[in-house]
Every structure is written in C-alpha cells, then in structure tokens.
Design an enzyme around this catalytic site. Structure first.
Site, short mmCIF file in Angstrom:
data_model
loop_
_atom_site.label_atom_id
_atom_site.label_comp_id
_atom_site.label_asym_id
_atom_site.label_seq_id
_atom_site.Cartn_x
_atom_site.Cartn_y
_atom_site.Cartn_z
N HIS A 22 0.87 -1.18 0.00
CA HIS A 22 0.00 0.00 0.00
C HIS A 22 0.91 1.24 0.00
O HIS A 22 2.03 1.18 0.52
CB HIS A 22 -0.83 -0.06 1.29
CG HIS A 22 -1.88 0.99 1.41
ND1 HIS A 22 -1.61 2.26 1.84
CD2 HIS A 22 -3.22 0.93 1.21
CE1 HIS A 22 -2.74 2.95 1.88
NE2 HIS A 22 -3.73 2.17 1.50
N GLN A 40 -4.37 -5.05 7.14
CA GLN A 40 -5.36 -5.99 6.60
C GLN A 40 -5.27 -7.37 7.25
O GLN A 40 -6.05 -8.26 6.90
CB GLN A 40 -5.19 -6.13 5.07
CG GLN A 40 -5.40 -4.85 4.30
CD GLN A 40 -6.84 -4.35 4.30
OE1 GLN A 40 -7.76 -5.04 4.72
NE2 GLN A 40 -7.03 -3.13 3.83
N1 C6P Z 1 -6.27 0.55 2.88
C1 C6P Z 1 -8.07 0.20 1.33
O1 C6P Z 1 -9.16 0.50 0.82
P1 C6P Z 1 -5.00 3.73 7.26
O2 C6P Z 1 -5.65 4.52 6.16
O3 C6P Z 1 -3.82 4.45 7.86
O4 C6P Z 1 -5.95 3.21 8.27
O5 C6P Z 1 -4.44 2.40 6.56
C2 C6P Z 1 -3.56 2.49 5.48
C3 C6P Z 1 -3.29 1.13 4.91
C4 C6P Z 1 -2.04 0.59 5.06
N2 C6P Z 1 -1.76 -0.65 4.61
C5 C6P Z 1 -2.69 -1.40 4.01
C6 C6P Z 1 -2.32 -2.78 3.55
C7 C6P Z 1 -3.97 -0.91 3.81
O6 C6P Z 1 -4.87 -1.65 3.20
C8 C6P Z 1 -4.27 0.41 4.27
C9 C6P Z 1 -5.62 1.01 4.02
C10 C6P Z 1 -7.62 0.96 2.54
O7 C6P Z 1 -7.37 -0.70 0.88
C11 C6P Z 1 -7.78 2.44 2.38
S1 C6P Z 1 -6.71 3.11 1.17
#
Ligand code: C6P
Length: 414
Positions: free
Chosen positions: A121, A201
C-alpha cells in the site's frame, strides 16, 4: 462459526440502498461498526469525557484509566509482551510514518537499503521514499509472481548487508495474499535487518501474535476492525522504542521543558504528544472485545469459506478475471477483479445501483497495479458480517454489468 444474525449487530447494514438491501463489500477500506461500539462512544462522551493524564478529579481519572486499559487490551490482542510497547496513533499510516521519521532518521544512512515488496500500500512505500531521499538510502522491491505470491527465491539476492529494514504487508489489500512474515523475518534478521509489518489488513481478520511473527514493528488501524476511525497503533519492541527519538513535540510527552531543551517521558508517552484520540482509543477496546467474542480464528475461518465460495462464483461470470492466489490458505477476503470491457469505476457504479458497495480504483497500490498491467481494478472485500447471499448478489450484479458493457453482437453470439 459466525452466525448469520451477526448482521443484526450492525445498524448501518439494516438499510436499503437504491431500494435494494445494502450489501457492503468494502471492509478493506473500512469496516462497519457494531451497535455496542457506537454505544460505547456515546457513553464516553455522555459519562466520562475528560482529558487524560492531566486532571486530578474523578472524570479525568476514569478517562485515563479507560485509555490505559485500552492500551492493555490492544497489547493483549496481538500478544505484545508489554502494554508500553503500544503507541496509539491515528492509524496504520501514521504508525509507519512514526517509524520512518524517528527510527529511520536515526538509523538509516547513505548507501543503506530498505527492502519493500511490490504489493505494498502507498502507506508502506511513500514514507520510505521520503526517508530514502533525505538520507541517501536506496529502496529495493521484492516482486510477486503471476499467482500473487511474493517471489521468495529472490530474497537472498535482495537481502544484503546493506539492508537495514524490511517493510512488508501481512495481507495485501488488493490481492488478498497473506505473506510469509515469519520466514521473511527469520531471513531478514539473519541478514541483520529489522522487520516492519503492515498489519492493516491482517490484524482485523486473523489471529496475529507479534511474538510468533518475530517482527520488530507492527502497524494497524482500529477502523478496519469494527472500531472507530482516527485510532490505530504502532507496536514495537520496547528496546527499540526506548532508543528512538520522539516523533511530535508537545504536551504530555515531556519530563522537563527548559527554554532551550527538554527531556522526554518513557515510551509510549514519548510518542503521544498533545491530547490523544481518547474516545476512539477507548472504544477500540470495545471493538476488540466484540471480535474476540467470536474469536479471530473463527473470523478467519468464516472469511476463508466465504472467499472460497466467492472465487468459485466469480469464476462462473464470463469476462471476470480475479487477481491474487487461488488457494484460500494463502489469501484473505480482499478480492480484486476486472470485468472485460468495463472500466472498474463503471463496474462499481452499476453495482451501487444494485445496492452493492465495492471499491474501484488503484486502492492506494499503484505499483501493484502497474505490475499487473492495470491502472485500476474493482475490489470486493469481506468481513464477519458478510454471507454467501452477499456473494450471490455480487455475481448477479456482475451479470448486469456484463449485459450493459458487452457489445450487443457479442451478447447475441453467446
Ligand atoms: N487501505 C483500502 O481500501 P490507514 O488509512 O492508515 O488506516 O491504513 C492504510 C493502509 C495501510 N496498509 C494497508 C495494507 C492498507 O490496506 C491500508 C488502508 C484501505 O485498501 C484504504 S486506502
């Protein structure tokens, strides 16, 4: 076993969308919240809202106790050896940035390498890019294969004495791939590197035990696990936290402030400057109680069965191509796919009209999509409140998409 009536715990799931029952398949973006979490939030504000670690009166002491109890609860949830190893943050993104700005600046030097994977991500790429640019370090990437698995055979080449950190996701938010964190950690440690795990996740969906994983840092978010937005945590080994410089400066992170210098509190307070997100951290503990009422192993099993069913059903829809591992032992319930001839945004819009919420786009994973030769995909992601019926509604919705986007002559030909 997760009973089907779990849905009744979630007020938002009782509504209709475009006059159809709502089918929520976007829990990887954020999960829905059960009634007891919503009630706990109201109770906090109605009964004991006060600032923490400051007031010498009943409300403030009650809020402080609940806030520190939540830290203990979060620590126990991931089997952290000590609650002081939990630093409350706004979420996964802030937790990773905290490590990059503090541990990273103190330990990464010109010529050092940080090893990431191509399925990260953006939250686990961009902070390292910023750090690498500042320090003159280099980012390297472990690729993944056509089946959505990390190419472990390349690890020996990529892990060198220059590698100071391996930062990887535990479960891909696009491919669903569960990565072999234990093995990678063992090999990274043998090469002298530390390991940061992005648990955004994985922590909501399966039992995660930091001592079993053997990693050095774990970042995760409350809002993806039935808790409120704006709360999350960094777990790190205490000795690492102790040696790291502070992140933000401000109230409550200090021991003594002079005009030209300050001394800092011990971890975790050194990293929690200012008024923290008291309400949401406290309520996160209620969400954890809720999940543990079912057990994370049961939630994982529910999602495993549902993912197996979803993969089989999606395969039956002509023109749909699913990405990520086929074997449900190697993946979770984030299922990215595309529909031949239809842009993912159009797919999501048509599904929305059918009452189905999915995500379309690059899911904050552009390098991953580039690697797949895509600019975007559609993603359905599952959680404990989803049912086989939701999958059936999705496949029926995709048939509608197919009818709308397949050229008429092609439909006649089939
Ligand atoms: N992914 C998705 O729709 P935050 O936004 O800080 O809570 O998490 C960020 C983040 C980091 N790593 C992974 C593997 C993620 O999936 C996410 C968040 C969401 O896939 C929002 S972009």
């Amino acid at each position: 076993m997760i009973p089907e009536r779990v849905r009744e715990d979630f007020p938002i799931l009782q509504q209709r969308m475009h006059d159809k029952p709502l089918v929520y398949l976007d829990s990887a973006a954020t999960s829905q919240k059960p009634r007891i979490v919503l009630e706990a939030l109201t109770r906090y504000y109605e009964e004991y809202n006060a600032n923490v670690h400051r007031g010498i009166y009943f409300l403030a002491e009650k809020a402080t106790q609940a806030y520190e109890d939540a830290r203990v609860r979060v620590a126990r949830f991931i089997n952290a050896p000590r609650p002081e190893e939990i630093v409350f943050t706004r979420g996964t993104t802030e937790a990773i940035n905290l490590v990059a700005y503090t541990w990273g600046r103190a330990n990464i030097r010109a010529g050092d390498e940080i090893l990431l994977t191509e399925m990260e991500h953006h939250s686990n790429i961009v902070p390292w890019q910023l750090l690498a640019a500042e320090q003159g370090a280099r980012l390297r990437y472990l690729p993944f294969d056509g089946a959505g698995r990390l190419a472990l055979e390349e690890l020996d080449t990529l892990l060198t004495e220059r590698t100071k950190l391996v930062a990887l996701t535990h479960q891909s938010n696009v491919l669903g791939t569960i990565t072999p964190v234990e093995e990678i950690t063992r090999r990274a440690h043998a090469a002298g590197a530390l390991v940061l795990v992005d648990g955004a996740q994985s922590v909501p969906h399966m039992p995660v035990d930091v001592q079993a994983l053997g990693c050095d840092f774990l970042a995760f978010s409350a809002h993806k696990m039935c808790g409120p937005t704006g709360a999350g945590a960094l777990w790190a080994r205490y000795d690492l936290l102790d040696a790291m410089p502070p992140f933000h400066g401000g109230g409550e992170m200090i021991m003594l402030v002079q005009l030209d210098s300050s001394t800092y509190k011990d971890p975790p307070y050194k990293f929690e400057a200012g008024t923290p997100n008291i309400a949401d951290c406290i309520v996160w503990a209620t969400a954890i109680d809720y999940l543990e009422g079912f057990g994370l192993a049961a939630i994982r099993e529910h999602e495993r069965q549902l993912t197996r069913y979803a993969l089989a059903q999606l395969r039956e829809v002509r023109g749909v191509r699913v990405y990520g591992p086929e074997d449900v032992e190697q993946r979770g319930g984030a299922i990215a796919f595309d529909v031949q001839g239809a842009h993912p945004h159009d797919v999501a819009q048509v599904l929305d009209q059918e009452g189905i919420a999915v995500r379309a786009g690059h899911h904050c994973a552009q390098p991953l999509h580039r690697r797949l030769g895509l600019s975007a995909s559609t993603r359905a992601s599952l959680y404990l409140y989803n049912t086989p019926g939701d999958i059936d509604t999705l496949t029926r919705g995709l048939e509608v998409v197919r009818r709308l986007f397949t050229p008429r002559t092609a439909v006649r030909d089939r």
